[in-house]
Design a protein around this motif. Structure first.
Motif, mmCIF file in Angstrom:
data_model
loop_
_atom_site.group_PDB
_atom_site.id
_atom_site.type_symbol
_atom_site.label_atom_id
_atom_site.label_comp_id
_atom_site.label_asym_id
_atom_site.label_seq_id
_atom_site.Cartn_x
_atom_site.Cartn_y
_atom_site.Cartn_z
ATOM 1 N N THR A 93 0.873 -1.186 0.018
ATOM 2 C CA THR A 93 -0.022 0.054 0.078
ATOM 3 C C THR A 93 0.892 1.184 -0.101
ATOM 4 O O THR A 93 0.372 2.253 -0.850
ATOM 5 C CB THR A 93 -0.913 -0.055 1.198
ATOM 6 O OG1 THR A 93 -1.808 -1.121 1.227
ATOM 7 C CG2 THR A 93 -1.813 1.017 0.964
ATOM 8 N N TYR A 96 2.538 1.668 -3.367
ATOM 9 C CA TYR A 96 1.459 2.224 -4.476
ATOM 10 C C TYR A 96 0.963 3.571 -4.082
ATOM 11 O O TYR A 96 0.928 4.347 -5.272
ATOM 12 C CB TYR A 96 -0.110 1.390 -4.168
ATOM 13 C CG TYR A 96 -1.117 2.297 -4.717
ATOM 14 C CD1 TYR A 96 -1.245 1.946 -6.124
ATOM 15 C CD2 TYR A 96 -1.960 2.676 -3.916
ATOM 16 C CE1 TYR A 96 -2.337 2.946 -6.582
ATOM 17 C CE2 TYR A 96 -3.241 3.317 -4.536
ATOM 18 C CZ TYR A 96 -3.173 3.264 -5.733
ATOM 19 O OH TYR A 96 -4.407 3.900 -6.066
ATOM 20 N N LEU A 118 -0.178 -1.192 -8.477
ATOM 21 C CA LEU A 118 -1.625 -1.590 -8.704
ATOM 22 C C LEU A 118 -2.055 -2.819 -8.877
ATOM 23 O O LEU A 118 -2.981 -3.389 -8.106
ATOM 24 C CB LEU A 118 -2.320 -0.669 -9.647
ATOM 25 C CG LEU A 118 -3.827 -0.384 -9.764
ATOM 26 C CD1 LEU A 118 -4.218 -0.008 -8.548
ATOM 27 C CD2 LEU A 118 -4.228 0.335 -10.904
ATOM 28 N N LEU A 121 -1.108 -4.834 -5.592
ATOM 29 C CA LEU A 121 -2.499 -4.550 -4.641
ATOM 30 C C LEU A 121 -3.459 -5.170 -4.802
ATOM 31 O O LEU A 121 -4.314 -5.858 -3.794
ATOM 32 C CB LEU A 121 -2.583 -2.897 -4.533
ATOM 33 C CG LEU A 121 -3.725 -2.730 -3.531
ATOM 34 C CD1 LEU A 121 -3.044 -2.686 -2.040
ATOM 35 C CD2 LEU A 121 -4.071 -0.840 -3.714
ATOM 36 N N TYR A 122 -3.835 -5.390 -6.266
ATOM 37 C CA TYR A 122 -5.565 -5.759 -6.264
ATOM 38 C C TYR A 122 -5.707 -6.898 -7.103
ATOM 39 O O TYR A 122 -6.556 -7.696 -7.269
ATOM 40 C CB TYR A 122 -6.130 -4.460 -7.116
ATOM 41 C CG TYR A 122 -7.593 -4.488 -7.025
ATOM 42 C CD1 TYR A 122 -8.041 -4.490 -5.435
ATOM 43 C CD2 TYR A 122 -8.556 -4.232 -8.038
ATOM 44 C CE1 TYR A 122 -9.493 -4.405 -5.612
ATOM 45 C CE2 TYR A 122 -9.733 -4.080 -7.837
ATOM 46 C CZ TYR A 122 -10.207 -4.274 -6.483
ATOM 47 O OH TYR A 122 -11.728 -4.267 -6.509
ATOM 48 N N ASP A 123 -4.528 -7.082 -8.141
ATOM 49 C CA ASP A 123 -4.888 -7.947 -9.207
ATOM 50 C C ASP A 123 -5.334 -9.573 -8.627
ATOM 51 O O ASP A 123 -6.213 -10.183 -9.140
ATOM 52 C CB ASP A 123 -3.897 -8.311 -10.162
ATOM 53 C CG ASP A 123 -4.086 -9.611 -11.261
ATOM 54 O OD1 ASP A 123 -4.901 -9.158 -11.999
ATOM 55 O OD2 ASP A 123 -3.111 -10.309 -11.090
ATOM 56 N N VAL A 126 -8.921 -10.179 -7.621
ATOM 57 C CA VAL A 126 -9.989 -10.339 -8.572
ATOM 58 C C VAL A 126 -9.864 -10.840 -9.878
ATOM 59 O O VAL A 126 -10.726 -11.100 -10.800
ATOM 60 C CB VAL A 126 -10.382 -8.805 -8.962
ATOM 61 C CG1 VAL A 126 -10.520 -7.954 -7.743
ATOM 62 C CG2 VAL A 126 -9.194 -8.019 -9.676
#
Length: 280
Positions: A93, A96, A118, A121-123, A126
């Motif tokens: 975080t 980022y 990014l 952090l997120y891939d 999802v």
């Protein structure tokens, strides 16, 4: 190395050592025992001197992760050591946000680092296909910030590129030969189920069915941890003397000789949070 120590590697993947008992949902080697680690561990209480788990509990729900850690606590001897490694949400975080500030201030050189952070952090929370957008990024032969990516995920990047190259060299027949009869039967069952879903409920339901199957392969991150939340979970289970450490630091006797976190002087997963606790 102390051969008399009883050591357990939980959810080992491809990172294991023959001195340890290595278990995972799918056995990557004859040195690994296939076992569903979400169930109670198949060992008696107070048996192991140390338990180790790297980049595994983030693939479980919070409840499942708590259960695995509780089981590690049960099978450890008093004064036994539990070492757990996860992606470090706090550092991810911060990096980022730092990259975001750089690109917002007009530093276009930082854009590739922003894109990577990014993804980091997120891939993996999802994604709907193997490798996700992170894999697509790594597939680019002209990665502008390769050194930065390597500084973040270390050997994980090398392993990804190596596995892709090996996969390219294998024929369809070679790939089928490496699978067992149970795997082929499961593929046949899924193919029938897919056909029935699309016939009964249509293409949208078929896509949702495929996404659900993928999310249960173990590749997706179901939760993330920082030093507070991970320490709190270990405390709730009963561990004491919980502390963060470096990749090459451990209270496990001669830990670095097993080369689980550091190989040839290099940290395998620099993006990690390393934590240990003691069973009182």
């Amino acid at each position: 190395m102390h051969q008399d120590l009883k050591l357990l590697n939980i959810g080992c993947g491809s990172a294991f050592h023959p001195t340890w008992i290595n278990i995972d949902l799918v056995a990557a080697s004859p040195a690994v025992q296939a076992y569903d680690i979400r169930k109670n561990l198949p060992y008696i209480s107070n048996y192991f001197d140390a338990c180790y788990s790297s980049h595994m509990i983030e693939h479980l729900t919070l409840q499942e992760a708590h259960q695995v850690i509780a089981e590690a606590f049960r099978v450890l001897k008093p004064q036994g050591i539990f070492r757990v490694i996860v992606p470090d949400l706090e550092v991810i975080t911060k990096k980022y946000l730092y990259a975001l500030e750089q690109v917002k201030s007009g530093d276009l050189q930082a854009e590739s680092s922003y894109d990577w952070m990014l993804l980091e952090l997120y891939d993996q929370a999802v994604r709907t296909f193997s490798g996700g957008e992170m894999g697509s990024y790594l597939d680019n032969c002209n990665i502008k910030n390769k050194d930065f990516v390597m500084s973040r995920i270390g050997s994980a990047a090398e392993n990804y590129w190596q596995s892709k190259e090996i996969s390219k060299q294998k024929s369809v027949w070679d790939k089928l030969k490496s699978k067992n009869l149970a795997w082929l039967f499961q593929k046949f069952r899924i193919a029938i189920a897919r056909t029935l879903v699309i016939l009964v409920a249509g293409k949208e339901a078929h896509n949702a069915f495929d996404e659900g199957l993928f999310r249960n392969t173990g590749e997706v991150h179901r939760w993330m941890y920082d030093r507070f939340s991970l320490q709190r979970m270990l405390t709730q289970v009963g561990f004491v003397d919980i502390h963060c450490c470096q990749a090459n630091e451990s209270k496990i006797l001669d830990f670095n000789t097993y080369e689980l976190d550091v190989f040839d002087g290099l940290v395998k997963r620099p993006d990690s949070l390393f934590m240990e606790g003691i069973k009182p």
